[in-house]
Design an enzyme around this catalytic site. Sequence first.
Site, short mmCIF file in Angstrom:
data_model
loop_
_atom_site.label_atom_id
_atom_site.label_comp_id
_atom_site.label_asym_id
_atom_site.label_seq_id
_atom_site.Cartn_x
_atom_site.Cartn_y
_atom_site.Cartn_z
CB SER A 252 16.86 130.88 63.85
OG SER A 252 16.67 132.11 63.21
CG HIS B 219 7.29 140.46 62.18
ND1 HIS B 219 7.52 140.46 60.83
CD2 HIS B 219 8.28 139.70 62.71
CE1 HIS B 219 8.60 139.75 60.57
NE2 HIS B 219 9.08 139.27 61.69
CE1 TYR C 54 10.46 137.89 57.85
CE2 TYR C 54 9.45 135.90 56.98
CZ TYR C 54 9.97 136.60 58.04
OH TYR C 54 10.02 136.01 59.28
CG ASN D 235 16.15 120.84 56.27
OD1 ASN D 235 17.07 120.09 56.54
ND2 ASN D 235 16.34 122.13 56.00
CB ILE E 162 14.27 122.16 50.29
CG1 ILE E 162 14.85 123.58 50.24
CG2 ILE E 162 12.75 122.19 50.29
CD1 ILE E 162 14.55 124.33 48.95
CE LYS F 285 16.27 131.96 57.76
NZ LYS F 285 15.96 131.95 59.19
CD GLN G 250 7.46 132.61 63.27
OE1 GLN G 250 8.38 133.16 62.66
NE2 GLN G 250 6.33 132.29 62.67
CG ASN H 31 10.15 138.17 67.65
OD1 ASN H 31 11.07 137.39 67.84
ND2 ASN H 31 9.74 138.50 66.42
P1 A2P Z 1 20.98 127.21 52.49
O1 A2P Z 1 19.82 128.14 52.27
O2 A2P Z 1 22.19 127.62 51.70
O3 A2P Z 1 20.61 125.76 52.30
P2 A2P Z 1 17.74 128.50 60.05
O4 A2P Z 1 16.67 127.63 59.50
O5 A2P Z 1 18.14 128.17 61.46
O6 A2P Z 1 17.42 129.96 59.91
O7 A2P Z 1 19.07 128.25 59.19
C1 A2P Z 1 19.13 128.61 57.84
C2 A2P Z 1 20.52 128.34 57.31
O8 A2P Z 1 20.83 126.96 57.44
C3 A2P Z 1 20.66 128.68 55.86
O9 A2P Z 1 21.92 129.31 55.74
C4 A2P Z 1 20.65 127.34 55.14
O10 A2P Z 1 21.50 127.40 54.02
C5 A2P Z 1 21.21 126.41 56.18
N1 A2P Z 1 20.62 125.06 56.09
C6 A2P Z 1 19.31 124.76 55.97
N2 A2P Z 1 19.11 123.42 55.95
C7 A2P Z 1 20.34 122.87 56.07
C8 A2P Z 1 20.82 121.53 56.10
N3 A2P Z 1 19.99 120.50 56.00
N4 A2P Z 1 22.16 121.33 56.23
C9 A2P Z 1 23.01 122.37 56.32
N5 A2P Z 1 22.63 123.65 56.30
C10 A2P Z 1 21.30 123.92 56.18
#
Ligand code: A2P
Length: 291
Positions: free
Chosen positions: A205, A117, A59, A257, A254, A247, A176, A155
Amino acid sequence: MQTRKLRNGVEIPYIGYGTVQPLQRFDDEGMKEFHEVFIAALTTAIECGYRHIDTAQMYYNEADIGEVVGRGIVPRSELFLTTKLDNRIGTYEDTLRSFDESCRKLGTEYLDMFLIHWPNPIHHRDRWQQRNAECWRAFEKLYEEKRVRAIGVSNFRPRHFDALQKTANICPMVDQIRLYPGDASLDNPTLEWCRQNGLLLEGYSPLGLGGVLKEPKLMALSGKYAKSPAQLCLKWSVQKGYIPLPKSTTPERIRANIDIEDFELSAEDMAEMDRLPSVLEDDRDPDTATW
Ligand code: A2P
């Protein structure tokens, strides 16, 4: 933050901060911005309560994480740090060296978890079983020397576990994999294998890269629970017993979530979320992927 127990008794925070960033969003000039955006987001994450950070050698952000961890927002011992082995590495010695390098970049004496990984990287396709066996032997040494508190994989599917079991002394503690509500690949013997062998599942994801959040059925449930679609996806994951690794680089998201402890999804609504459409391509077959 609430925790779950790994097979060896080590406690792992029940949700983690996923740190892979789409590098292609940034051209050469933009790499400075890449690091700045990431450092600000990770700082927010730790300040608002995340205690589990998931990274990987591939990363390219371990040094950024080390910089934030080194600021001491919370003591190192309160954080759970995971990294993953670079796909290019294929020997015992190189695995040990790369572990030292990760610790140096992360500014830590020990790691909480180290994962292989990818089970069958293109660089070792003609000898993947031997490569995993050698790398895992190094993982076991690091674990026995207490340089890492838990070891696992990412994976992996049952055939990769079966091959590894031929030489392993320690069974991996986690796998993971990609896990989001409706993911077609959830109908997957890997989940059963992990359950039967006592591995914890971590889900990357967990929001389907954001793609699942606009699904009408999910939006309706969002109204019912007065929680955002993202919060519902993360709660779904937690109630399934997975450790989601969402993410985000957006401060409000952030924070939101991890604000998922004050509600519970009913069994019917969990089942409804299982049936959401699969918004991403079928998960990539680790034996034919081009990396
Ligand atoms: P951003 O970084 O602009 O907030 P995943 O966790 O499934 O990989 O998804 C990551 C994506 O989901 C990123 O594009 C992130 O955008 C977006 N994301 C993360 N949290 C939220 C949320 N609470 N609402 C909407 N989109 C989110």
